[in-house]
Write a protein that holds these residues in place. Structure first.
Motif, PDB file in Angstrom:
ATOM      1  N   ASP A 196     -12.133   3.582   0.337  1.00 30.41           N
ATOM      2  CA  ASP A 196     -11.882   2.880   1.608  1.00 30.41           C
ATOM      3  C   ASP A 196     -12.245   1.425   1.350  1.00 30.41           C
ATOM      4  N   LYS A 200      -5.131   2.739  -3.148  1.00 29.51           N
ATOM      5  CA  LYS A 200      -6.077   3.793  -2.781  1.00 29.51           C
ATOM      6  C   LYS A 200      -5.998   4.857  -3.859  1.00 29.51           C
ATOM      7  N   THR A 255      -2.509   7.661  -2.361  1.00 29.89           N
ATOM      8  CA  THR A 255      -1.409   7.443  -1.423  1.00 29.89           C
ATOM      9  C   THR A 255      -0.105   8.037  -1.951  1.00 29.89           C
ATOM     10  N   TYR A 311      -7.410   7.135  10.832  1.00 33.29           N
ATOM     11  CA  TYR A 311      -8.013   5.864  10.414  1.00 33.29           C
ATOM     12  C   TYR A 311      -7.177   5.137   9.360  1.00 33.29           C
ATOM     13  N   ILE A 312      -7.490   3.866   9.175  1.00 37.19           N
ATOM     14  CA  ILE A 312      -6.890   3.089   8.076  1.00 37.19           C
ATOM     15  C   ILE A 312      -7.845   3.095   6.888  1.00 37.19           C
ATOM     16  N   ASP A 313      -9.077   2.592   7.110  1.00 42.00           N
ATOM     17  CA  ASP A 313     -10.176   2.746   6.143  1.00 42.00           C
ATOM     18  C   ASP A 313     -11.377   3.184   6.969  1.00 42.00           C
ATOM     19  N   TYR A 366     -10.783  14.021   8.934  1.00 43.41           N
ATOM     20  CA  TYR A 366     -10.421  12.617   8.791  1.00 43.41           C
ATOM     21  C   TYR A 366      -9.030  12.529   8.171  1.00 43.41           C
ATOM     22  N   LYS A 371      -6.072   9.862   7.052  1.00 47.26           N
ATOM     23  CA  LYS A 371      -5.632   8.475   6.860  1.00 47.26           C
ATOM     24  C   LYS A 371      -4.218   8.370   7.397  1.00 47.26           C
ATOM     25  N   THR A 384      -0.553   8.728   6.174  1.00 47.81           N
ATOM     26  CA  THR A 384      -0.360   7.866   5.015  1.00 47.81           C
ATOM     27  C   THR A 384      -0.574   8.619   3.712  1.00 47.81           C
ATOM     28  N   THR A 385      -1.522   9.535   3.710  1.00 43.06           N
ATOM     29  CA  THR A 385      -1.806  10.262   2.476  1.00 43.06           C
ATOM     30  C   THR A 385      -0.686  11.236   2.142  1.00 43.06           C
TER      31      THR A 385
END
Lengths: 352, 352
Positions: free
Chosen positions: A211, A236, A257, B209-211, B234, B236, B256-257
């Motif tokens: 992060d 990431k 990612t 979340y983003i980070d 959690y 991303k 995103t992941t």
């Protein structure tokens, strides 16, 4: 009348700020430093520029030094190692050795400002080959090169064409017992990525992260410019191994990612090593009977509403000796320790 | 002899800490608060538990209040709005209105501790439907429910079976001009996710979340327990829209992941709103001629090595009025402001 002098142990930014502040309020500070020079880690490790404002570190530390040297409110004891302590709030007796001679120092309160040390990436994470490969360095090594104005590959003295930062080396890592985040490494790496581009405008720069902890203004002050102005590539991903192939390093790991293994060639790899308690922090905690947390940092009591008090009345701790801290944290905590230590000795006198 | 009293504007945690500290050092604090109660945002917005230590917020603030009420070193002015200021270090004249009556207050220095306000998620991010859907709330609304001991879906009063937190609402957002990270929302959301599990053990809890900016000890104190002990999920990902489908909310966005669009049904969505400068912060900056940064927070000078001085000599700023700050930041900065403001008025007297 109790002793109203305040001992500060550690002459880094936190200790320097506290000593000047105590003198400014009209109290007397005794600043004790084991090295022969003031300045703490920024001086000892040759920091080039502060995070986030990129101010010249040497200039900044010189200014802090100048404010305590020849300050009538600050008694300076360099080359001094503390060996024992007894007493209590209002009446501490601290023993030490200064230039080989035994000394005894009396004071009403004590501020521990013994700082941190950088994680040794050769210690348990040999997967990165820090001690094997010349071109695997740390953010600490990089600072030295920036300060010397000569940022090159150690292996051949040439400017690197590709540079990778690897985050969380020694942090967020249960295997080695450092579950905490070291707080500053994302910011320092991003600051250094910008400095790499200043030295090597054509280099491709990558930051491999879990992060990006660019909290508060670091987001807009460092993270955005790094990406937009300096074209730093943030990926990431987890780097699991670094091997050497001919003249080049291969960073192996997983791009989280893209969800695929990665294997990228790099000229230079910079390990973003985290913060650990310094030996001095552990030693002083033991000498003063102050509780350490499970990581060896000094434990402050009172949760979020008291950042400097310890379990021992009259002994305060400020800055990175209490855990991962950026410079702003350390400077602010120094102020809090000054306020609370003066308040504490004064209160005893009023009630005496 | 210049005036050695110090005005503190704002009776939240920062102002309370500063007032008590000034009195402890034997100086006189004048603590000015526009509300009829001390306690600042934790009191005004009914915080349930502090981050990260989960201490009962009301108890903690009561303790801070008690340390200044009936303190002979603290003059308390509630219901007081400041309308003007003139003068300089050692000699400030501040005008205000207290309970409808004009007042004039003299002091040698001023500490601004006017704090922040929570971002209004209805203002520009209507994509989340905060004002349309009963079951889209903010972390501020959630605190109120935790404090009341009744954590339910506002639409039907039933316990939610699925709860999603959406991070960075009003932060890290160039479109609305808030490029900064608000620093505390990741920690507060994770703390609240744990509280959700206390209230609704069977609920599934997600954080988009983003980070995750769980810096320092927040990593091991909140983030790891949230994941491991409380099974908070959690993810991303970016939430781009919330719509209502029957009795349920649909969070749309991108994981995103997994690199795929997501569309997840939720009983309750909690927006992690960020920090913005309070109206009082902007007003006081203007009245005292203190420079604001582009976001409207008070600008401190001196980079990382001075967290409280402003462009106006004798006027200091501490805590969230200078930008995103957690409680530890605010408490430490209060100490630094106390140290520097007393030092400043004292210096003038010595040279007078």
């Amino acid at each position: 009348m109790v002793n109203e002098k305040i001992i500060i142990i550690g002459g880094g930014p936190t200790g320097l700020e506290a000593a000047r502040g105590i003198a400014d309020i009209g109290y007397k500070a005794i600043l004790i430093e084991k090295r022969e020079r003031l300045g703490g880690m920024p001086d000892e490790a040759n920091y080039a520029a502060l995070t986030p404002d990129m101010r010249n570190a040497e200039e900044a530390i010189d200014e802090m030094r100048a404010a305590v040297i020849d300050n009538p409110g600050v008694e300076l004891m360099l080359n001094t190692t503390i060996t024992g302590a007894e007493g209590e709030l209002g009446n501490f007796k601290v023993k030490g050795v200064q230039n080989g001679k035994t000394v005894e120092i009396e004071a009403g309160a004590v501020i521990l400002a013994t700082g941190f040390q950088h994680f040794d990436p050769g210690r348990e994470t040999q997967k990165y080959g820090y001690y094997e490969h010349d071109d695997v360095i740390t953010i600490v090594d990089a600072e030295k090169m920036f300060k010397a104005g000569n940022f090159v590959r150690p292996s051949n003295g040439e400017k690197p064409k590709s540079v990778a930062f690897i985050q969380c080396v020694g942090s967020r890592d249960r295997q080695i017992g450092n579950e905490y985040c070291s707080k500053v490494c994302c910011g320092i790496s991003s600051k250094q990525a910008i400095e790499v581009k200043h030295h090597c405008p054509d280099a491709k720069v990558f930051i491999f992260y879990i992060d990006m902890r660019m909290y508060g203004y670091w987001e807009n002050e460092i993270y955005w410019p790094a990406q937009e102005k300096y074209k730093v590539n943030y990926i990431k991903g987890m780097a699991t191994e670094i091997i050497k192939k001919g003249d080049t390093l291969i960073v192996k790991g997983e791009d989280t990612t893209m969800r695929r293994p990665m294997e990228v060639p790099m000229d230079l790899v910079i390990l973003a090593v985290g913060m650990e308690p310094s030996i001095g922090t552990k030693e002083m905690a033991d000498i003063f009977g102050v509780t350490k947390n499970k990581f060896g940092f000094i434990e402050t009591i009172g949760g979020a509403l008291n950042t400097v008090s310890t379990n021992v009345e009259g002994v305060f701790a400020a800055g990175a000796c209490t855990g991962p801290a950026d410079l702003e944290d350390s400077i602010s905590a120094a102020g809090s320790a000054v306020m609370k230590s003066i308040g504490a000795v004064r209160k005893i006198n009023i009630h005496a």
